[in-house]
Write an enzyme that holds these catalytic residues in place. Structure first.
Site: not given
Ligand code: ARG
Length: 470
Positions: A166, A287, A293, A300
């Site tokens: 979980h 970024s 970043k 992704e």
């Protein structure tokens, strides 16, 4: 632009005999597949060479004609690979583009190539040949990914991290054990690919349009030449079957599922909050606005690719459902999904391997998370069962109370004192403090397939034998 009547006649060179007008331009564009099936040119040409060799062996064409067809086809192969070939939408697809060019190069003999076959058995053969090659590449890239995962698990066979259910800390495991879980998944994926390859490896060519042919062909000879295990058994099935492509896309969908799970873990692990791993810089991006970043773009994208890979599977299943025997033009819609899936699944595997090869775990952060999550609570309950003969349900309840105590003190189970523990279970002794240690918890998980470092070492040895040899 208006076409002259001559142009119109010229249009359907291959099948235009019974037609008096040319295709509407709109239809020509709609009908043609050359934009995407040109990728099959090598397979189409190899299939044609094998077919014409068989025609000559069976005295259906002469040896001289075969040799002329063969040299013409080889020239075409060169022209296409050198990008010197003019593909035409008027000629619909790769099969007719090649055949038409063959006639241009060698003259009327080229018109004999299509004896005893049809585009229906030809296209099924081409896709099988193409997919077979792709499956071999994809299967190999999965093996390489397994090798990289195994190498990493060898380095980190005793690095402790939280194991989750979980996405809540469950029990401590080793990073090596976690990585080996994926080695199992990719092992099953390889099995599915090979299984599908085996079933796919029957030659459709020689089934002709749908009913077979009256020419004395030798399908076993062609099967042999092209590396198929045997010719297909039923001509109608052979030209209308795309099961093999659906199987490939199902197998790819499962690969995509597995990769996306690992990708999601990489995203989570590399996030600020977890900080369990550092992803290699060359698989992350910056970024344009936030200089601090480092975004896990490769992970992704791998997480997102199942979108198109499932879509491709569903698309072909939908095309095939309810299709009456045998070939229908519907089936031309198979190519784009097949090609897209093969391309993208391979890219995902390669990028994943690139990332895993350079991934750097951050052990302190993993340990920090372990300290917070009470991951040895199960060990405590088991201890109460084994040593104090408390029934498991009750032990579970008492452990819950101890966890609550640690939580209120804002400390870990490992840091509780014997007094603390005895305030809940009066007759526990000093040994319990050992049980609460992460290291002891992990080392105690020695059941077959468990996470104890010594098991992981054995599992690595085993995995090398099962997946990497040969
Ligand atoms: N381009 C066609 C396809 O991909 C080749 C087979 C055409 N056969 C036919 N009977 N029209 O399916």
């Amino acid at each position: 632009m208006k076409k002259s009547s001559l142009d119109k006649q010229k249009n359907n060179k291959i099948w235009g005999g019974r037609f008096s007008t040319s295709l509407s331009e709109l239809m020509e564009e709609f009908n043609s597949s050359i934009q995407f099936d040109q990728i099959l040119y090598i397979e189409d040409i190899n299939g044609s060479i094998a077919h014409s060799e068989m025609l000559s062996k069976q005295n259906i064409i002469s040896k001289k004609e075969f040799l002329s067809i063969k040299s013409g086809l080889e020239q075409i192969k060169k022209e296409i690979s050198n990008k010197e070939f003019n593909f035409s939408t008027q000629l619909e697809d790769i099969h007719m583009n090649i055949e038409n060019r063959l006639v241009e190069i060698i003259g009327d003999t080229g018109k004999k190539l299509h004896t005893a076959r049809s585009r229906n058995d030809q296209v099924a053969t081409d896709i099988k040949l193409w997919l077979r090659k792709k499956i071999d590449k994809i299967e190999l890239s999965l093996k390489n990914l397994q090798r990289t995962l195994i190498e990493k698990s060898e380095i980190y066979y005793d690095l402790f991290m939280p194991g989750y259910t979980h996405l809540q800390v469950g029990q401590p495991v080793t990073f090596g054990h976690h990585l080996l879980a994926y080695v199992e998944m990719f092992g099953r994926d390889r099995g599915r690919l090979l299984d599908c390859r085996k079933r796919m490896n029957e030659l459709p060519l020689g089934s002709a349009a749908l009913a077979g042919t009256s020419y004395p062909i030798d399908r076993h000879f062609v099967a042999d030449k092209l590396g198929f295990s045997k010719p297909t058994e039923n001509s109608m099935d052979a030209v209308s079957d795309r099961d093999f492509a659906i199987e490939f896309m199902s197998a790819s969908s499962l690969i995509a599922i597995h990769l996306s799970r690992l990708a999601e873990e990489l995203v989570i692990w590399s996030s600020d909050r977890f900080n369990f791993v550092k992803l290699p810089e060359n698989f992350t991006t910056g970024s344009s606005i936030m200089p601090q970043k480092r975004n896990p773009d490769a992970a992704e994208l791998i997480r997102a690719k199942p979108g198109r890979i499932f879509g491709n599977l569903l698309s072909l299943m939908t095309v095939m459902k309810g299709l009456p025997m045998t070939y229908g033009k519907d089936m031309q819609e198979d190519k784009e999904p097949i090609i897209d899936t093969a391309k993208n699944i391979e890219l995902c595997i390669l990028n994943m391997e690139g990332m895993i090869g350079e991934i750097e775990p951050i052990p302190e952060k993993m340990m920090e998370a372990l300290q917070k999550g009470f991951p040895t609570a199960t060990d405590l309950a088991d201890y109460l069962v084994k040593n104090l003969k408390i029934p498991f349900r009750e032990a579970h309840h008492l452990t819950g109370k101890i966890v609550l105590l640690a939580e209120t003190r804002m400390t870990s189970l490992e840091k509780l004192t014997l007094d603390d523990l005895q305030s809940v279970v009066p007759n526990v002794d000093l040994k319990i403090l050992e049980v609460l240690k992460i290291k002891n918890s992990v080392s105690s998980r020695t059941s077959y397939g468990g996470t104890a470092p010594k098991n992981v070492l054995k599992a690595i040895k085993n995995a090398k034998k099962r997946f990497l040899k040969g």
